[in-house]
Design a protein around this motif. Sequence first.
Motif, PDB file in Angstrom:
ATOM      1  N   SER A 154       3.184  32.809  37.887  1.00  0.00           N
ATOM      2  CA  SER A 154       3.545  31.540  38.518  1.00  0.00           C
ATOM      3  C   SER A 154       5.017  31.490  38.916  1.00  0.00           C
ATOM      4  CB  SER A 154       3.215  30.375  37.577  1.00  0.00           C
ATOM      5  OG  SER A 154       3.903  30.522  36.349  1.00  0.00           O
ATOM      6  N   ASP A 156       7.645  31.850  37.065  1.00  0.00           N
ATOM      7  CA  ASP A 156       8.583  31.480  36.019  1.00  0.00           C
ATOM      8  C   ASP A 156       9.324  32.742  35.580  1.00  0.00           C
ATOM      9  OD1 ASP A 156       7.515  28.947  36.122  1.00  0.00           O
ATOM     10  OD2 ASP A 156       6.358  29.153  34.277  1.00  0.00           O
ATOM     11  N   ARG A 202      12.192  27.838  35.739  1.00  0.00           N
ATOM     12  CA  ARG A 202      10.987  27.601  36.524  1.00  0.00           C
ATOM     13  C   ARG A 202      11.362  27.376  37.985  1.00  0.00           C
ATOM     14  NH1 ARG A 202       9.521  25.451  31.472  1.00  0.00           N
ATOM     15  NH2 ARG A 202       7.756  26.601  30.652  1.00  0.00           N
ATOM     16  N   TRP A 208      15.278  28.583  41.426  1.00  0.00           N
ATOM     17  CA  TRP A 208      14.842  28.332  40.061  1.00  0.00           C
ATOM     18  C   TRP A 208      15.859  27.441  39.362  1.00  0.00           C
ATOM     19  CZ3 TRP A 208      14.907  33.100  42.379  1.00  0.00           C
ATOM     20  CH2 TRP A 208      13.674  33.769  42.512  1.00  0.00           C
ATOM     21  N   GLN A 211      15.309  25.294  32.367  1.00  0.00           N
ATOM     22  CA  GLN A 211      14.627  24.150  31.786  1.00  0.00           C
ATOM     23  C   GLN A 211      14.586  24.181  30.259  1.00  0.00           C
ATOM     24  OE1 GLN A 211      10.865  23.127  33.508  1.00  0.00           O
ATOM     25  NE2 GLN A 211      11.714  22.831  35.537  1.00  0.00           N
TER      26      GLN A 211
END
Length: 218
Positions: A154, A156, A202, A208, A211
Amino acid sequence: MLSKSVLSALVFCTMTWATLTACEGANGADAYPAQRRTAALAENPPRAEGSVSASELDRNALEMAERACANRDFQQLFTAIAISPAVRRKYSAPTITSAVLDPQGRVISSRDVPANSYEDFPVRQVDFYYKPAKPRAPGDEDEYLDIQFNQSQSDDFSVDWARVHYDGQSEGGDDLGNIIGPEGKPLPPGTHPDSDGQLLFRPIGNCWQLQEDIRWLR
């Protein structure tokens, strides 16, 4: 009860290696070798402390980060983040989850920190190497960080970091030699120590953002 953010971090930590390496460039086995650091910093090499103003350093690093986002180059973005507090602020989520886990992955503590109050980023850039923002022993200039990048399907990114020392036995390159293991002996080539922490980024927009900041209690 664990926060949704920390739960997602634990799920990320337990992904299979096949999942982590499914995307191109998802090679977490190498700790960002010197030639790749050199390429990432070629256009904005760090200069000796005091030779450049903080504003100029931030400006150069912000430009470097913008290029990294345009090129979808996470590792170059991470280098810019390690160089500049201004880049860290720009590429952080409004709130960062900061958690401490025990060796079995159980959450000892967790808190949400507003990005403008977050001052615990553990990595800094010195010349072409990553070093801890705060050495375990105050004044230890020989402590470095072993960094591993992992990318999920995904998009990440997980950045695992471990405090290390090197034996200085280079084979003629610009590396620092072999990582010294916990027993005082060099680790076998291609192996890495247990992580002391993990940073989770993320995707958002064309780039990005940081987080989560997870530390492992040793």
